[in-house]
Design a protein around this motif. Sequence first.
Motif, mmCIF file in Angstrom:
data_model
loop_
_atom_site.group_PDB
_atom_site.id
_atom_site.type_symbol
_atom_site.label_atom_id
_atom_site.label_comp_id
_atom_site.label_asym_id
_atom_site.label_seq_id
_atom_site.Cartn_x
_atom_site.Cartn_y
_atom_site.Cartn_z
ATOM 1 N N ASN A 34 1.015 -1.178 -0.119
ATOM 2 C CA ASN A 34 -0.011 0.048 0.065
ATOM 3 C C ASN A 34 0.795 0.994 0.028
ATOM 4 O O ASN A 34 1.459 1.519 0.975
ATOM 5 N N SER A 35 0.800 2.043 -0.871
ATOM 6 C CA SER A 35 1.869 3.063 -1.249
ATOM 7 C C SER A 35 1.626 3.987 -0.196
ATOM 8 O O SER A 35 2.776 5.060 0.232
ATOM 9 N N THR A 36 0.388 4.270 0.118
ATOM 10 C CA THR A 36 0.135 5.599 0.910
ATOM 11 C C THR A 36 -0.054 5.275 2.531
ATOM 12 O O THR A 36 -0.187 6.076 3.167
ATOM 13 N N TRP A 37 0.307 3.887 2.848
ATOM 14 C CA TRP A 37 0.292 3.430 4.255
ATOM 15 C C TRP A 37 0.964 4.296 5.119
ATOM 16 O O TRP A 37 0.501 4.707 6.099
ATOM 17 N N VAL A 38 2.045 4.277 4.730
ATOM 18 C CA VAL A 38 3.149 4.954 5.625
ATOM 19 C C VAL A 38 3.016 6.545 5.582
ATOM 20 O O VAL A 38 2.820 6.942 6.643
ATOM 21 N N PRO A 39 2.918 7.306 4.644
ATOM 22 C CA PRO A 39 2.692 8.591 4.576
ATOM 23 C C PRO A 39 1.435 8.909 5.246
ATOM 24 O O PRO A 39 1.242 10.060 6.251
ATOM 25 N N ILE A 40 0.382 8.211 5.325
ATOM 26 C CA ILE A 40 -0.941 8.651 6.012
ATOM 27 C C ILE A 40 -1.068 8.380 7.430
ATOM 28 O O ILE A 40 -1.340 8.979 8.380
ATOM 29 N N ASN A 41 -0.184 7.319 7.822
ATOM 30 C CA ASN A 41 -0.042 7.339 9.218
ATOM 31 C C ASN A 41 0.982 8.215 9.870
ATOM 32 O O ASN A 41 0.687 8.865 10.961
ATOM 33 N N ILE A 42 2.030 8.853 8.973
ATOM 34 C CA ILE A 42 2.661 9.896 9.726
ATOM 35 C C ILE A 42 1.911 11.177 9.741
ATOM 36 O O ILE A 42 2.044 11.743 10.755
ATOM 37 N N HIS A 43 1.142 11.362 8.489
ATOM 38 C CA HIS A 43 0.135 12.732 8.612
ATOM 39 C C HIS A 43 -0.571 12.399 9.697
ATOM 40 O O HIS A 43 -0.840 13.592 10.336
ATOM 41 N N ARG A 44 -1.281 11.596 9.983
ATOM 42 C CA ARG A 44 -2.300 11.302 11.102
ATOM 43 C C ARG A 44 -1.639 11.442 12.353
ATOM 44 O O ARG A 44 -2.313 12.281 13.288
ATOM 45 N N LEU A 45 -0.631 10.783 12.502
ATOM 46 C CA LEU A 45 0.065 11.090 13.629
ATOM 47 C C LEU A 45 0.339 12.318 14.233
ATOM 48 O O LEU A 45 0.129 12.836 15.392
ATOM 49 N N ILE A 46 0.986 13.094 13.335
ATOM 50 C CA ILE A 46 1.200 14.570 13.547
ATOM 51 C C ILE A 46 -0.043 15.267 13.664
ATOM 52 O O ILE A 46 -0.081 16.309 14.341
ATOM 53 N N ALA A 47 -1.107 15.203 12.768
ATOM 54 C CA ALA A 47 -2.329 15.863 13.086
ATOM 55 C C ALA A 47 -3.067 15.581 14.297
ATOM 56 O O ALA A 47 -3.557 16.423 14.662
ATOM 57 N N ASN A 48 -2.844 14.505 14.915
ATOM 58 C CA ASN A 48 -3.524 14.087 15.991
ATOM 59 C C ASN A 48 -2.653 14.900 17.494
ATOM 60 O O ASN A 48 -3.463 15.135 18.370
ATOM 61 N N ILE A 49 -1.585 15.027 17.207
ATOM 62 C CA ILE A 49 -0.631 15.787 18.028
ATOM 63 C C ILE A 49 -1.177 17.271 18.090
ATOM 64 O O ILE A 49 -1.472 17.761 19.161
ATOM 65 N N VAL A 50 -1.572 17.925 16.879
ATOM 66 C CA VAL A 50 -2.148 19.061 16.627
ATOM 67 C C VAL A 50 -3.281 18.991 17.487
ATOM 68 O O VAL A 50 -3.688 20.106 18.113
ATOM 69 N N PHE A 51 -3.964 18.163 17.073
ATOM 70 C CA PHE A 51 -5.406 18.275 17.767
ATOM 71 C C PHE A 51 -5.544 18.032 19.245
ATOM 72 O O PHE A 51 -6.312 18.732 19.713
ATOM 73 N N GLY A 52 -4.672 17.308 19.724
ATOM 74 C CA GLY A 52 -4.643 17.260 21.310
ATOM 75 C C GLY A 52 -4.131 18.454 21.790
ATOM 76 O O GLY A 52 -4.739 18.963 22.780
ATOM 77 N N GLY A 53 -3.300 19.164 21.346
ATOM 78 C CA GLY A 53 -2.778 20.370 21.567
ATOM 79 C C GLY A 53 -3.660 21.515 21.659
ATOM 80 O O GLY A 53 -3.983 22.302 22.700
ATOM 81 N N THR A 54 -4.717 21.848 20.574
ATOM 82 C CA THR A 54 -5.677 22.644 20.391
ATOM 83 C C THR A 54 -6.855 22.418 21.474
ATOM 84 O O THR A 54 -7.411 23.116 21.902
ATOM 85 N N ILE A 55 -7.395 20.985 21.843
ATOM 86 C CA ILE A 55 -8.316 20.689 22.543
ATOM 87 C C ILE A 55 -7.862 21.107 23.955
ATOM 88 O O ILE A 55 -8.559 21.564 24.802
ATOM 89 N N CYS A 56 -6.569 20.896 24.197
ATOM 90 C CA CYS A 56 -5.764 21.348 25.471
ATOM 91 C C CYS A 56 -6.057 22.788 25.821
ATOM 92 O O CYS A 56 -6.314 23.267 26.818
ATOM 93 N N GLY A 57 -5.772 23.448 24.685
ATOM 94 C CA GLY A 57 -5.773 24.821 24.684
ATOM 95 C C GLY A 57 -6.980 25.363 24.895
ATOM 96 O O GLY A 57 -7.557 26.617 25.637
ATOM 97 N N ALA A 58 -8.142 24.815 24.268
ATOM 98 C CA ALA A 58 -9.499 25.114 24.217
ATOM 99 C C ALA A 58 -10.025 24.876 25.832
ATOM 100 O O ALA A 58 -10.501 25.894 26.581
ATOM 101 N N TYR A 59 -9.567 23.826 26.303
ATOM 102 C CA TYR A 59 -9.849 23.562 27.901
ATOM 103 C C TYR A 59 -9.296 24.573 28.765
ATOM 104 O O TYR A 59 -10.014 25.153 29.618
ATOM 105 N N ALA A 60 -8.181 25.074 28.430
ATOM 106 C CA ALA A 60 -7.423 26.074 29.356
ATOM 107 C C ALA A 60 -8.147 27.493 29.217
ATOM 108 O O ALA A 60 -8.259 28.172 30.117
#
Length: 380
Positions: free
Chosen positions: A1-27
């Motif tokens: 699957n040609s896109t398996w590795v890049p999609i995992n990398i992209h989702r991992l980084i995006a989930n870090i951003v998502f978690g940071g923004t939710i933390c900021g929203a709670y604060a």
Amino acid sequence: NSTWVPINIHRLIANIVFGGTICGAYAAFRFLSAENDEERARYDWMGYVGNFVALSAFIVLPFAGYYLGREIYAFNQTMGITMMGGFMSWLWIIQAILIGVLFMGSNYYLWLGMERIPGSERYRGYVPIMIGVLALGFIVWATPRSMVITLEEARAMGGTHHPVLGFLGVMSAKNTAVNIMILTTFLSFVLYRRANRESTKAWARTGMAVQWAAFGAAAAVVIFYGVYGYFVESIVRIGFSVYQVLAVLGTIVVVMAIDIPMFRGARSTGQIRWGTIAPRSQYVLVLLAVTFTWLMGLMGFARSGIRQHWHVYGVLRDTSVDAVTPALGYAANMISIVTSVFFALVLFIFWLGGLAEKGAAGAHGHAAAPVIAGGRDDRA
């Protein structure tokens, strides 16, 4: 699957951003409902940490997107063209606007944060320049290739491409714009990081000169390949984005490799006044969380929808009667509803968390704030 590795990398980084923004929203929620300076200091610091985590990952997220897009085109050019120039193309205009909001919002929060840092006055003169660069990049990034116009307007223009603005709708212009915006955002972070510190190293002046040279060289490389891309074939132009990405990433590495040792043991110009940031900054944190969550939903639809009626594009067809990709309007409405419901639930959880903390404080006495919220000036 040609896109398996890049999609995992992209989702991992995006989930870090998502978690940071939710933390900021709670604060932000807790900051705005705080009843004393101690609570405001604690949640001001928490909001900064959440935004720092989100911004650190967000700066490199477009590069992961480049990697994923390149693999999609390498696997099947028709699939890539459908994503960027087919029925999905207008979804990318929405994406451009949302990404522009994220860039502007993140920088605006950093600039507001400088107001609570003694010594940051010497850097505030850069803010109007950075606003101009970000605004110009936003305009280019959000300019569509094909205009939504009537038949009469198309005839008057000689086609759906505007004779002037059409040049800003191609990827050469957009890659250039987003890379310059990333550089500008990184510069905002660097200035914020050193706002209340003065280096005591003998080589500090030389180090700063090298840093500015790195910024200038990266900007020159990005602009050069952006302009040169208009004069080469598309297959060559796609490769230019790699050079632009490497220039920006290289600058980030070089600047931080110099900045960290240069400001180790630096002289402080004063402690950060946690809790004194303007209240409007907290609404920015909420805006960032909502915008990024909405963006994740829209781009998730784009990633899934480009398969159309295939389980594996071009290999295994989906022959079921439900093998259909929803229209953009329908998909956008559903994603917007889901995002609204999600944040309604998140807001409810925030409210419950506040009640639980108040109950615990009432039963056991007032809880002490974390040490760092009391005024330490350590920043990552």
